[in-house]
Design an enzyme around this catalytic site. Sequence first.
Site, PDB file in Angstrom:
ATOM      1  N   HIS A 122      56.949  81.119 -24.812  1.00  0.00           N
ATOM      2  CA  HIS A 122      56.776  79.715 -25.155  1.00  0.00           C
ATOM      3  C   HIS A 122      56.433  79.516 -26.621  1.00  0.00           C
ATOM      4  O   HIS A 122      56.696  78.451 -27.183  1.00  0.00           O
ATOM      5  CB  HIS A 122      55.700  79.113 -24.257  1.00  0.00           C
TER       6      HIS A 122
ATOM      7  N   ASP B  41      61.194  81.718 -22.404  1.00  0.00           N
ATOM      8  CA  ASP B  41      60.035  80.839 -22.237  1.00  0.00           C
ATOM      9  C   ASP B  41      59.694  80.705 -20.756  1.00  0.00           C
ATOM     10  O   ASP B  41      60.465  80.140 -19.985  1.00  0.00           O
ATOM     11  CB  ASP B  41      60.362  79.463 -22.842  1.00  0.00           C
TER      12      ASP B  41
ATOM     13  N   SER C 111      56.338  72.051 -27.429  1.00  0.00           N
ATOM     14  CA  SER C 111      55.892  71.961 -26.043  1.00  0.00           C
ATOM     15  C   SER C 111      55.769  70.481 -25.648  1.00  0.00           C
ATOM     16  O   SER C 111      56.754  69.756 -25.735  1.00  0.00           O
ATOM     17  CB  SER C 111      54.575  72.721 -25.881  1.00  0.00           C
TER      18      SER C 111
END
Lengths: 750, 750
Positions: B719, B687, B612
């Site tokens: 995600h 995602d 991320s």
Amino acid sequence: MKRICFLAAFLLTATTMMAQTTKKSFTLNDLLSGGSTFWNLQPQYMFTTWWGEVPVELTVDEAKVVREKEEVKGEKLNVLFTTERLNEIVGETVVRTCTYLQFPYVDEPVVKVQTPKEIILIDFEKATVVWRGQIAEGATELVWNARSRAMAYCIGSNVFVQTADGERRQLTTDGSDAIVYGHSVSRDEFGIMGGLFWSPDGQRLAFYKKDQSRIPSYPQVDITQRIAATTVDKYPMAGCETEDVSVAVYDVRTKQTVWLQNPKPMTDYMTNISWAPDAQKIYVFELNRDQNFMQLYGYDAVTGQKDTEPLVEEKHPKYVEPMHTMTFLPWDATKAVMQTRRDNWNHLYLIDLTKKMYPEWRNEDGGGTSCDHVKVTLLTPGDFEIRDFLGFNQKEKTALFIGNVTHPLHHTVHAVRVKGERVKSEKLRLISVGEGVHSATLSANGSQMIDTYSSPSVTRQVSLIDVKTGKASSLLTADDPWKDYDVPEITGGSIKAADGETDLYYRLIKPVGFDATKKYPTVVYVYGGPHAHNVQASRGYYFRGWEIYMAQLGYVVFVLDNRGSQYRGLKFEQATFRHLGDEEMRDQMCGVEFLKTLPYVDADRMGVHGWSFGGFMTTNLMCTYPDVFKVGVAGGPVVDWKYYEVMYGERYMDRPDENPEGYASSSLLPKAKNLKGRLQIIFGYNDPTCVPQHTLSFIRACIDAGRQPDLFTYPGDGHNMFGTDQVHLHERITRYFEDYLKSEKPMTEK
Amino acid sequence: MKRICFLAAFLLTATTMMAQTTKKSFTLNDLLSGGSTFWNLQPQYMFTTWWGEVPVELTVDEAKVVREKEEVKGEKLNVLFTTERLNEIVGETVVRTCTYLQFPYVDEPVVKVQTPKEIILIDFEKATVVWRGQIAEGATELVWNARSRAMAYCIGSNVFVQTADGERRQLTTDGSDAIVYGHSVSRDEFGIMGGLFWSPDGQRLAFYKKDQSRIPSYPQVDITQRIAATTVDKYPMAGCETEDVSVAVYDVRTKQTVWLQNPKPMTDYMTNISWAPDAQKIYVFELNRDQNFMQLYGYDAVTGQKDTEPLVEEKHPKYVEPMHTMTFLPWDATKAVMQTRRDNWNHLYLIDLTKKMYPEWRNEDGGGTSCDHVKVTLLTPGDFEIRDFLGFNQKEKTALFIGNVTHPLHHTVHAVRVKGERVKSEKLRLISVGEGVHSATLSANGSQMIDTYSSPSVTRQVSLIDVKTGKASSLLTADDPWKDYDVPEITGGSIKAADGETDLYYRLIKPVGFDATKKYPTVVYVYGGPHAHNVQASRGYYFRGWEIYMAQLGYVVFVLDNRGSQYRGLKFEQATFRHLGDEEMRDQMCGVEFLKTLPYVDADRMGVHGWSFGGFMTTNLMCTYPDVFKVGVAGGPVVDWKYYEVMYGERYMDRPDENPEGYASSSLLPKAKNLKGRLQIIFGYNDPTCVPQHTLSFIRACIDAGRQPDLFTYPGDGHNMFGTDQVHLHERITRYFEDYLKSEKPMTEK
């Protein structure tokens, strides 16, 4: 699946390639058509065309007659015009190269120039512009008729006609993403390449309508938008809703459109549309959705009325596949030739429309049945396939074609007398000179031919041949463009297929600097599907540039055309019916057994690579023979045939509800758990052919089974990569073998 | 971006871990929360809750009072009920474990059981069912009010209320993909976690309306459909159209709905909704789209009328970020506490609604300004941040909170007197016992606390603490669950940031079987973004299981919380404003310089991994310091902040049109050309947080620049990966370092 044939479309042909040392090495840019230096290392080529009976060589600067005698004189008499001269005549720069110009009229000194904005006819003797036609903005699918000088084209999904005087008329108005007029149908299967068909006189236009409103759009994602967005891509998957195809005829004189009256569900596919010479009739090869029943029907072009009975019918327990239009004899409008594989081989047949036959179904050697309603005569008997029908020699009344008559790997030009009687195969007259793989164009009346060929020992030879006498004049003998390079040894040969009978042909490339005492990592390149072949007797046995690169890096490369592939007859192809992959892999494993007999092949370091059907084969081989293949790179694979399209997929697999076992057993999803070696799958992120659902479903299956394939995607690319992406792709493929197969002990998954 | 915090949410806490030999080794399944054996190797845990002032331990089989004295007696008097008994009372199996049960009434012997179909209140003393409420089929977002026993819930995008008598009422009818009622808004930023808010008496329901009709749907592709199809995922990208949020109040008694009257463009974000104790007013923290101007406003809950002036206003040249609701004092409905970072640190402030102030803007230590319209008093002065506000001790009139008061890495429980005067920091009374990282729950009136903590030397300690006296009774001292395993040495420490002043904290893990004379490959794990931290003084310094695995395979692992990360104050966080990545990387490079001073770190074999924001950091570090990091694995990265969402993205980066230089210089797309090492990017194919456009755009940029990153995707995952996918992912990440970083000479791109 013709768009699935492999990446690099090599225009090149042949030269002898023997192992050499202390010479230059190739880069991938040298070897791939998308490479920056590729064209520097290609054999000389010659652009030619015909102006009636006059053979013309086209260069960037000029168009010149290629009569040998005038060349000998050394005079410039043979130059028809220069690029500069054409622009002078027009008064503006409309042409930058003569390479692609055409001579639309046999008897007139007129050349056709087409720019993005207009079509211009120039009389190069009188130095005048004969005619100009503006091309409408946004026009696609443009088809121009030389006789009427009318243009047909599409804007978006609608059809337009513009007559010679410039008058434009919109023929359809409800075109949309769902309703598409004037474009190719049936996803370009069945030899369909467009959707607009001028009658010979250019007064009638047949065009397709494709209603794909019932087909869902596969979600292709365009990441170049500010916020990624989908594009419409109507994709009919096997067993699902498909398109409705119909055909209309517009009459330029009456400005009326009629529809061919062929209500569903009579036929699902309307293919290979052709016009009668007098433009009164249209002929269509029609096929049911099961693709096992074909009828050739005539329609009245004025009323749209269908004939009460077909000309020809064929059935086959597996499939029939009409791929070619009827072609009428230039000297007799009551007869035409067609091509079918009803006797197993793709051959020319003469249809005599005047000789009615009592229709009865007869068994054919191809395994199916046929029922002729008019007299149909085989013109080209023999155990070979016609690759290209070239046309007719009108003086001799012969048909000319290219076929593998002399050897399965040789494609040579032959002529056959066109009579209403079955001819003996001895009557096939060889026209081309030299063993190898030929291509050819005929002069307007077919009395001359420009022939280009290559072979494992001939880089490229271009000749002008008199069809009647067979006299050949050399126009170009290309030098070996690789003479300064370290070129690997390429050999061809054959082994027996898994059925123990059928000959399969291979190409074997030894590493550069080959040392017979060493053991080399070995990569099998595979395609394996119908409509394609990888081995033929052209330059380097039809090598792909990447193979040269791999040989340079110290790999043995092996390529085998298994059963199911092209130009070996219907039975050879249909061995795979309803269970794609099985026989193909059995044959490839015969290739592996052969490789293991070679002392320099390291059987512990075998890899496999293929794209599309070859990606299916590669993934399948990796999962089916996990102890044989240590490393694989699969591109744009089919993973489950239920995700492939109706037209191609159902031909070979039937519908999923008809063949559940075949779909289940050919699916790679349950095989994911067997993966043991290193497998990289690569796909075009916007692949409209083998949609990403294939690869992604397989990746999901691998994850669920705890397997670890590798993955890459090319955003924005479709089924194949071109240009610099093609080079990038092959760097990637190469690196994967270098990383995992090259070392003495290949890295496997764990 | 709270959903971006890393994969494994470890419930565990601490034990000393020293290098040991000849013991067991861990598998990834042992170390990852998704692993099949993970829970076997976790420290003992204790589920507890409060029944008023009675502390209750919940197990699968029973609920029992955890008063120590009764334990000493050894009697079973302390068992309130068993799972079996509850099912007997109801007459059917409604509960299989007591672990998650709640006691909704302080004074009544009633336990709440919630099944997928109903809520049941059981009097466990009288052994009767007190009340049952059916849950509507398809209900989501369910919120039940204990006082009125009414339920509020959504079906699809509409809101429903069901009163205690079972009467159901649909409050909204035009809910759709675009118009969504009763759900969380603003993509869960600003502390927003839901969209239904009962008044304390359960007679009024406030709920959100989110109009996202102007937001395009990001094309998320579901490949599990027969033909892949997109799902609706309204995603507002930075600078683009965003959602409109409004708030309604439904009155159960009048059956009327009123809307809070707050016309656009007054505010863009309506956050942290809270009710006045008497349910007559609602308080909302309102924020402009620029996120630099916040106002706390009251609304009349009956009329929807907005107060004429706000209670509090704050501005900041960078941003203000309201994250917490107002909480009224239980003993005085004219006062409430709120949290802000106006003085740099997140602190508690007392609002006295009765004491009007002349509104004037004042500079604050956090770098912004504030303007209070009522008296606002800082309760918790000091250079620390409050992590959790726990509630009040009503007898002592104190507020209890967890904050890093004693050390940035320690999170301890403190109490502070709630008076209208600014208090000295010495008045913060430490309640918890033991250095480390604590979590705690208070009894109903706040006089007791169940405290759980761990530290580098304490695996897990659970204690019952009397808030007034500080007397602690041990409830659980967990053993080291890894005592039979070969555990690497984990140390914590600090270095100076790139600014030369700020202390940054790290965790360093040495390889199992550490040999000080060797040089080890070293992997930096990084997150680096706001709202998260990776180092604290809990068990193993807050290690992640994968780090243990890597240490076991012979890697040094290093984790550093750079500037921009959590719990270090506003200035620490805002150092990165408008140029995300720059300062974060500078700090991480300080970490690298520190690593290079360690003789056992092989500076030629350094890798980096993050997910991320950490994927952004990893990719950025690989492209910015290509000679430092040889191998990287980036997960679900941000690649260009213009593809990230409005709420989080614009807070730190402003809008693209306001900060074009910042967006350009923080984008990884132009940096793709610098990639030199081996970088694998991994993303969830679906995602919804860092949408695939990030990764795919970077891949495209790499292809165009002739670079060769590797790629993988998890179809169907978002995600983060959970369960077996999480294990698969970490096998994959590990393999990449093993393949490319492990050998003495790491493989680089070419």
